[in-house]
Design an enzyme around this catalytic site. Structure first.
Site, PDB file in Angstrom:
ATOM      1  N   ASP A  26      40.812  84.915  50.976  1.00 45.10           N
ATOM      2  CA  ASP A  26      42.107  84.858  51.655  1.00 45.10           C
ATOM      3  C   ASP A  26      43.234  85.492  50.852  1.00 45.10           C
ATOM      4  OD1 ASP A  26      41.714  82.719  49.782  1.00 45.10           O
ATOM      5  OD2 ASP A  26      43.529  81.771  50.539  1.00 45.10           O
ATOM      6  N   TYR A 146      47.483  71.810  44.272  1.00 45.96           N
ATOM      7  CA  TYR A 146      47.867  72.163  42.902  1.00 45.96           C
ATOM      8  C   TYR A 146      49.238  71.569  42.602  1.00 45.96           C
ATOM      9  CZ  TYR A 146      44.341  75.652  44.033  1.00 45.96           C
ATOM     10  OH  TYR A 146      43.199  76.275  44.450  1.00 45.96           O
ATOM     11  N   ARG A 148      52.660  72.472  41.122  1.00 46.77           N
ATOM     12  CA  ARG A 148      53.471  73.633  40.754  1.00 46.77           C
ATOM     13  C   ARG A 148      54.914  73.380  41.157  1.00 46.77           C
ATOM     14  NH1 ARG A 148      49.123  77.994  43.234  1.00 46.77           N
ATOM     15  NH2 ARG A 148      47.581  77.810  41.544  1.00 46.77           N
ATOM     16  N   LYS A 177      39.951  70.703  46.699  1.00 43.84           N
ATOM     17  CA  LYS A 177      39.875  71.769  45.711  1.00 43.84           C
ATOM     18  C   LYS A 177      41.031  71.603  44.731  1.00 43.84           C
ATOM     19  CE  LYS A 177      40.242  76.821  45.247  1.00 43.84           C
ATOM     20  NZ  LYS A 177      40.291  78.106  45.988  1.00 43.84           N
ATOM     21  N   GLY A 202      38.515  78.704  40.881  1.00 42.95           N
ATOM     22  CA  GLY A 202      38.097  79.642  39.845  1.00 42.95           C
ATOM     23  C   GLY A 202      39.225  80.046  38.922  1.00 42.95           C
ATOM     24  N   GLY A 203      40.460  80.061  39.463  1.00 45.69           N
ATOM     25  CA  GLY A 203      41.605  80.433  38.644  1.00 45.69           C
ATOM     26  C   GLY A 203      41.661  81.923  38.365  1.00 45.69           C
TER      27      GLY A 203
END
Length: 268
Positions: A26, A146, A148, A177, A202-203
């Site tokens: 994506d 995440y 942030r 995730k 995966g980063g």
């Protein structure tokens, strides 16, 4: 669990191991057509042949990536977006619906939240509404969460990552995730705080296949349910071979050295 969710989850998770290798594709919405995402049919074919359980993409891409041949792979439709061109790149907005996923034959949908961002409340509202709609239709929901924002000191802090995971669970996600916290001991505190599968991101691009495989191995050892890894797979020198090695770690409990040996075999 809703029967529809159970059936669909078995298409994106190995029913014997309860784990999954998901390859997100994506990134084009965020950063444009980067290497590995130009010829989507080729990329999907490579990761599917390697043994990926699912690919993840926005609603406009199945028409550019459906192959009609080769090894089958699950489909997850991503519903959130923002771009790096925006002054607010962490503010994700819904650009698709659960019904879009159903019409495309998806096995799951996904949403993205950035906790701590100034628009956090909007993303929380959106995820809650999507989760309710997923429950109505029997559609699994993967939540990418995440930390942030201006109050976040480190998005890899174990307590912060555990908070991200727990929030997704409590709002109705079926799969979570999050980032990997760096070592099995700290990541086990993340997995212990949830009763649903947690896969790791995966980063940024990693320096070597060993680093990728080691992270996969350690996260599974800490109770993780696999990977949702994009660039480190689709921009690899040989994505098929790398997915095969990751498959051996995630689904067959190979050691890191055993998995690396698969990369050293004659090229496909």
């Amino acid at each position: 669990m809703n029967m529809g969710k159970s059936v669909r989850l078995e298409r994106i998770f190995n029913r014997n191991t309860g784990r999954s290798i998901i390859v997100p594709l994506d990134h084009g919405t965020t950063v444009g057509p980067i290497e590995g995402l130009v010829d989507l049919r080729s990329t999907v074919n490579k990761v599917a042949e390697g043994g990926a359980n699912a690919v993840l993409m926005h609603k406009g891409l199945p028409r550019c990536s459906h192959r009609g041949h080769g090894r089958d792979v699950g489909l997850i439709i991503h519903l959130s977006a923002s771009t790096t061109l925006s002054p607010f790149p962490n503010a994700k907005i819904l650009v698709g619906t659960v019904e879009d996923g159903i019409k495309l034959g998806a096995d799951a949908v996904s949403v993205h939240l950035n906790l701590g961002d100034e628009s956090e409340r909007d993303m929380l509202r959106d995820m809650g509404q999507v989760a309710s709609k997923c429950a109505e239709w029997g559609m699994p929901l993967l939540a990418m969460v995440y930390a942030r924002g201006p109050k976040v000191k480190s998005e890899w802090d174990p307590a912060t990552v555990a908070h991200c995971a727990r929030l997704a669970e409590e709002l109705g996600a079926d799969v979570i995730k999050v980032v990997y916290t760096g070592d099995p001991e700290s990541f086990s505190r993340v997995t212990e705080g949830c009763c649903i599968p947690i896969v790791i991101a995966g980063g940024p691009r990693m320096e070597s296949p060993r680093d990728i495989i080691q992270m996969a191995h350690d996260s599974v050892a800490a109770g993780g349910a696999g990977l949702s890894m994009g660039r480190n797979i689709f921009q690899a020198e040989n994505p098929t071979r790398l997915v095969q090695a990751l498959h051996a770690v995630v689904h067959m409990d190979y050691s890191v050295d055993q998995a690396l040996a698969l990369l050293e075999e004659p090229k496909l």
